[in-house]
Design a protein around this motif. Structure first.
Motif, PDB file in Angstrom:
ATOM      1  N   VAL A  45       0.843  -1.206   0.000  1.00  0.00           N
ATOM      2  CA  VAL A  45       0.000   0.000   0.000  1.00  0.00           C
ATOM      3  C   VAL A  45       0.874   1.250   0.000  1.00  0.00           C
ATOM      4  N   ALA A  46       1.892   1.258   0.854  1.00  0.00           N
ATOM      5  CA  ALA A  46       2.789   2.409   0.905  1.00  0.00           C
ATOM      6  C   ALA A  46       3.510   2.584  -0.429  1.00  0.00           C
ATOM      7  N   TYR A  48       2.483   1.699  -3.357  1.00  0.00           N
ATOM      8  CA  TYR A  48       1.527   2.141  -4.386  1.00  0.00           C
ATOM      9  C   TYR A  48       1.360   3.649  -4.356  1.00  0.00           C
ATOM     10  N   PHE A  49       1.180   4.214  -3.182  1.00  0.00           N
ATOM     11  CA  PHE A  49       0.972   5.659  -3.094  1.00  0.00           C
ATOM     12  C   PHE A  49       2.266   6.429  -3.367  1.00  0.00           C
ATOM     13  N   LEU A  50       3.406   5.858  -3.016  1.00  0.00           N
ATOM     14  CA  LEU A  50       4.674   6.489  -3.379  1.00  0.00           C
ATOM     15  C   LEU A  50       4.844   6.514  -4.899  1.00  0.00           C
ATOM     16  N   PHE A  76      -1.167  12.861  -2.898  1.00  0.00           N
ATOM     17  CA  PHE A  76      -1.098  11.399  -2.950  1.00  0.00           C
ATOM     18  C   PHE A  76      -0.426  10.841  -1.698  1.00  0.00           C
ATOM     19  N   LEU A  77       0.579  11.581  -1.189  1.00  0.00           N
ATOM     20  CA  LEU A  77       1.245  11.147   0.033  1.00  0.00           C
ATOM     21  C   LEU A  77       0.309  11.267   1.233  1.00  0.00           C
ATOM     22  N   GLY A  80      -2.208   8.492   0.996  1.00  0.00           N
ATOM     23  CA  GLY A  80      -1.569   7.237   1.381  1.00  0.00           C
ATOM     24  C   GLY A  80      -1.397   7.130   2.884  1.00  0.00           C
ATOM     25  N   GLY A  81      -1.027   8.233   3.528  1.00  0.00           N
ATOM     26  CA  GLY A  81      -0.882   8.228   4.978  1.00  0.00           C
ATOM     27  C   GLY A  81      -2.196   7.931   5.684  1.00  0.00           C
ATOM     28  N   VAL A  83      -4.746   6.198   4.417  1.00  0.00           N
ATOM     29  CA  VAL A  83      -5.082   4.784   4.188  1.00  0.00           C
ATOM     30  C   VAL A  83      -4.263   3.882   5.108  1.00  0.00           C
ATOM     31  N   ILE A  84      -2.977   4.163   5.249  1.00  0.00           N
ATOM     32  CA  ILE A  84      -2.119   3.362   6.120  1.00  0.00           C
ATOM     33  C   ILE A  84      -2.581   3.471   7.570  1.00  0.00           C
TER      34      ILE A  84
END
Length: 211
Positions: A45-46, A48-50, A76-77, A80-81, A83-84
Motif C-alpha cells: 500500500v505504501a 503504491y501511493f509512493l 497522494f502522500l 496514502g498516509g 489509508v495506512i
C-alpha cells in the motif's frame, strides 16, 4: 461505563469451560503491528501511493516550477498516509479481538472484530502445522485440515494462510514466540493422537433361542 464484549465467556477465548482432563497450555494474540504489516500488506500500500506521487511529480515537472510540482504530488502522500493509518487501526482492532488457545486436546481460535466466531480444531482433525517465521520475532502457524472439513476463507480472514482459498488453512498469525508455540502444538498433538480413544457403547443384548 466500560463494557467487555467477551465477559460472557466462562474462560477467556473459549465458549465453554474445558471438559475434565483438558488443560490450557498457551494463550496469546497476534502482534498488531506485525499483523498489519503482514496480513494487510502495508508495504504494498505504501509503495503504491509512493509510485502515484512520483508519477504525478514526473508528469508535471516539465509544466511548472519544481516547488509546484512537489506540491502537486503531496496529496497522494497525504491520502496514502490516511489509508495506512486506517489499516493500522484495523490491524490493532483485529489483534485485540483475537485470542488463540492451545490445549492438550485442541486449538481454539476466537476471531473476528465485528462478527466473533470461535473455531475448535481438535488435533485428530489436523493434518499438519507449518511454521513460518517473520520479522521482529513473530511467526505464523498454518493448520491444514484432514478429510472434507471446510472453513470459509472470508470468515477466517485474516487468520488464514494467504491465497489458500480452495481449502482454507486457519492460522495462528504473527504470534510471539512462534517456535515455542509450535513445539507445544507438536508435543500435544503427538500425545493426543497416540493416546487410545475409548468410546462407550451400549451393551449388546444376547438372544437365546429355546430349543
Amino acid at each position: 461505563m466500560s463494557h467487555d464484549d467477551f465477559q460472557i465467556e466462562p474462560v477467556p477465548g473459549l465458549p465453554e469451560r474445558p471438559p475434565e482432563g483438558e488443560v490450557i497450555l498457551w494463550q496469546g494474540r497476534p502482534d498488531w503491528l506485525a499483523l498489519s504489516w503482514d496480513a494487510l500488506s502495508l508495504p504494498w500500500v505504501a509503495g503504491y501511493f509512493l509510485f502515484l506521487a512520483g508519477w504525478r511529480f514526473v508528469a508535471v515537472s516539465d509544466l511548472m516550477p519544481f516547488g509546484q510540482a512537489v506540491g502537486a504530488s503531496v496529496p497522494f502522500l497525504i491520502l496514502g498516509g490516511l489509508v495506512i493509518a486506517m489499516l493500522l487501526i484495523v490491524g490493532y482492532v483485529q489483534a485485540r479481538a483475537t485470542l488463540y488457545t492451545v490445549t492438550n486436546r485442541r486449538i481454539a481460535m476466537r476471531i473476528g472484530a465485528a462478527l466473533t466466531v470461535t473455531l475448535n480444531l481438535p488435533y485428530t482433525q489436523l493434518g499438519s502445522a507449518d511454521l513460518a517465521l517473520r520479522r521482529r520475532g513473530t511467526g505464523t502457524i498454518a493448520l491444514s485440515l484432514l478429510g472434507d472439513t471446510r472453513l470459509g476463507y472470508l470468515v477466517c480472514w485474516p487468520h488464514v494462510r494467504p491465497w489458500r482459498m480452495r481449502k482454507t488453512e486457519p492460522s495462528l498469525r504473527c504470534i510471539p514466540e512462534p517456535q515455542k508455540v509450535a513445539e507445544l502444538i507438536a508435543d500435544a498433538a503427538r500425545a493426543r493422537i497416540t493416546t487410545p480413544q475409548v468410546a462407550r457403547t451400549a451393551p449388546h443384548s444376547a438372544a437365546v433361542a429355546a430349543e
